[in-house]
Design a protein around this motif. Sequence first.
Motif, PDB file in Angstrom:
ATOM      1  N   MET A   1      42.922  36.062  43.398  1.00 42.25           N
ATOM      2  CA  MET A   1      42.148  36.078  42.236  1.00 42.25           C
ATOM      3  C   MET A   1      43.477  36.541  41.288  1.00 42.25           C
ATOM      4  N   ASP A   2      43.118  36.106  40.085  1.00 39.51           N
ATOM      5  CA  ASP A   2      44.371  36.302  39.410  1.00 39.51           C
ATOM      6  C   ASP A   2      44.435  37.902  38.872  1.00 39.51           C
ATOM      7  N   THR A   3      45.192  38.248  38.849  1.00 40.09           N
ATOM      8  CA  THR A   3      45.390  39.454  38.319  1.00 40.09           C
ATOM      9  C   THR A   3      46.312  39.666  37.295  1.00 40.09           C
ATOM     10  N   GLN A   4      45.443  40.147  35.516  1.00 40.59           N
ATOM     11  CA  GLN A   4      45.570  40.426  34.302  1.00 40.59           C
ATOM     12  C   GLN A   4      46.767  41.401  34.481  1.00 40.59           C
ATOM     13  N   THR A   5      48.057  41.397  33.934  1.00 38.94           N
ATOM     14  CA  THR A   5      48.314  43.252  33.418  1.00 38.94           C
ATOM     15  C   THR A   5      48.102  43.568  32.235  1.00 38.94           C
ATOM     16  N   ALA A  49      35.533  47.162  32.470  1.00 37.03           N
ATOM     17  CA  ALA A  49      36.704  47.089  33.006  1.00 37.03           C
ATOM     18  C   ALA A  49      37.984  46.703  32.865  1.00 37.03           C
ATOM     19  N   THR A  50      39.122  46.438  33.537  1.00 41.02           N
ATOM     20  CA  THR A  50      39.992  46.321  33.746  1.00 41.02           C
ATOM     21  C   THR A  50      40.607  45.606  34.883  1.00 41.02           C
ATOM     22  N   ARG A  51      42.254  45.173  35.017  1.00 40.18           N
ATOM     23  CA  ARG A  51      42.625  45.118  35.738  1.00 40.18           C
ATOM     24  C   ARG A  51      44.075  45.971  36.426  1.00 40.18           C
ATOM     25  N   LEU A  52      44.751  46.859  36.944  1.00 41.27           N
ATOM     26  CA  LEU A  52      46.291  46.941  37.098  1.00 41.27           C
ATOM     27  C   LEU A  52      46.892  46.542  37.904  1.00 41.27           C
ATOM     28  N   ALA A  53      47.949  46.253  37.342  1.00 40.93           N
ATOM     29  CA  ALA A  53      49.073  45.883  38.647  1.00 40.93           C
ATOM     30  C   ALA A  53      49.722  47.093  39.692  1.00 40.93           C
ATOM     31  N   ALA A  57      49.631  51.238  37.494  1.00 42.50           N
ATOM     32  CA  ALA A  57      48.986  52.519  38.185  1.00 42.50           C
ATOM     33  C   ALA A  57      50.059  53.277  38.567  1.00 42.50           C
ATOM     34  N   ASP A  69      38.169  45.984  28.569  1.00 43.55           N
ATOM     35  CA  ASP A  69      37.941  44.172  28.522  1.00 43.55           C
ATOM     36  C   ASP A  69      36.416  44.716  27.327  1.00 43.55           C
TER      37      ASP A  69
END
Length: 108
Positions: A1-5, A49-53, A57, A69
């Motif tokens: 799964m790709d992680t967006q910064t 939602a969003t993704r955090l490395a 975090a 998003d």
Amino acid sequence: MDTQTVSFATGTPHAAAFPLCEFAPRHSAAPESAPIAAEQRDLRIHLGATRLAAVEARRLRSGTVIPLDRLAGEPIDLIVDGRRIARGELLVVDGKIAARVVELMGSE
């Protein structure tokens, strides 16, 4: 799964303007003889939602702005038992955030 910064916003955040309205049921109440369902479900409102490395975090502080998003004004999701049942819009009723249903989802 790709992680967006995520790039944290450095400018001044602007508060969203929610329209004020008076709440009034759109349909008449059910007759007193109608059975009342005792089972209750949790309703979740999904704004975005969003993704955090992990390192991002750990950098979170009071006042950090995290972009989501979704665009401002885009419909929100109303979720029951992990399933989207409707889309809606945010508004303020008596000083509290509320959601107005604008589209019911069909059977999936």
